[in-house]
Design a protein around this motif. Structure first.
Motif, PDB file in Angstrom:
ATOM      1  N   LEU A  29       0.818  -1.213   0.000  1.00  0.00           N
ATOM      2  CA  LEU A  29       0.000   0.000   0.000  1.00  0.00           C
ATOM      3  C   LEU A  29       0.852   1.263   0.000  1.00  0.00           C
ATOM      4  N   THR A  30       1.914   1.286   0.761  1.00  0.00           N
ATOM      5  CA  THR A  30       2.762   2.477   0.850  1.00  0.00           C
ATOM      6  C   THR A  30       4.070   2.313   0.089  1.00  0.00           C
ATOM      7  N   GLY A  31       4.123   1.357  -0.826  1.00  0.00           N
ATOM      8  CA  GLY A  31       5.342   1.108  -1.578  1.00  0.00           C
ATOM      9  C   GLY A  31       6.276   0.148  -0.876  1.00  0.00           C
ATOM     10  N   SER A  32       5.766  -0.572   0.077  1.00  0.00           N
ATOM     11  CA  SER A  32       6.577  -1.490   0.869  1.00  0.00           C
ATOM     12  C   SER A  32       6.824  -2.807   0.134  1.00  0.00           C
ATOM     13  N   ALA A  33       7.759  -3.587   0.661  1.00  0.00           N
ATOM     14  CA  ALA A  33       8.037  -4.921   0.130  1.00  0.00           C
ATOM     15  C   ALA A  33       6.800  -5.789   0.328  1.00  0.00           C
ATOM     16  N   PHE A  34       6.690  -6.855  -0.452  1.00  0.00           N
ATOM     17  CA  PHE A  34       5.518  -7.719  -0.374  1.00  0.00           C
ATOM     18  C   PHE A  34       5.892  -9.126  -0.777  1.00  0.00           C
ATOM     19  N   SER A  35       5.010 -10.057  -0.497  1.00  0.00           N
ATOM     20  CA  SER A  35       5.187 -11.429  -0.967  1.00  0.00           C
ATOM     21  C   SER A  35       3.877 -11.881  -1.585  1.00  0.00           C
TER      22      SER A  35
END
Length: 178
Positions: A29-35
């Motif tokens: 959502l805020t440009g964070s890392a994800f999986s």
């Protein structure tokens, strides 16, 4: 209908320097890392992607070890990557809509007597290409073709060929990347 609230979120520039003013990115959502359980069996998050081209390049590169062992497979996967589009709208998506995450209320016996009351399990919700929700639906419910086809027609309306193309690297290699 399925995602009017999530899709109404505005995608704003990510403040970190990696993207400067480039958006919309693909990630949290805020440009964070994800999986994403469909993209790899690893639980290690990956960095957000600056655009759909970077996202597609990375995903297809995950199939390279399978192609390294078999040249015709490598050639097919390279051809698939050349066919992928890079200009889909990037929208906020639930990313795990399937039968176990939908609560419904049934008012009667007719097809119009079913009301969706809630979507559960927003753990994988992220910014993704607009077709991704239907791609994940199909991935989650491949073993129930009627349900998978329903999701593709209802959620992925207009993106059926994109979803089918996106499935080809996995079908060609026979694996979900590690």
């Amino acid at each position: 209908m399925w995602d009017r609230y999530a899709r109404s979120l505005n995608h704003t520039p990510r403040p970190q320097a990696r993207f400067h003013t480039q958006w919309p990115w693909i990630g949290g959502l805020t440009g964070s890392a994800f999986s994403d359980f469909m993209m790899t069996s690893e639980s290690t998050p990956f960095v957000p992607f600056a655009n759909e081209r970077e996202f597609n390049d990375w995903r297809v590169s995950r199939f390279r070890p399978f192609g390294d062992r078999h040249a015709p497979t490598a050639a097919r996967i390279a051809d698939i990557r050349k066919s992928m589009h890079e200009d889909h709208p990037i929208v906020y998506t639930h990313d795990d809509i399937n039968r176990r995450n939908i609560l419904v209320r049934v008012h009667g016996d007719g097809p119009d007597d079913v009301e969706i009351t809630a979507l559960l399990d927003w753990e994988q919700a992220r910014w993704r290409p607009i077709y991704w929700e239907s791609r994940k639906w199909h991935f989650e419910d491949w073993h129930t073709p009627v349900w998978g086809d329903f999701g593709l027609k209802v959620i992925g309306q207009g993106y059926e060929t994109v979803v089918e193309l996106d499935r080809k690297p996995q079908k060609t290699s026979g694996h979900v990347p590690y």
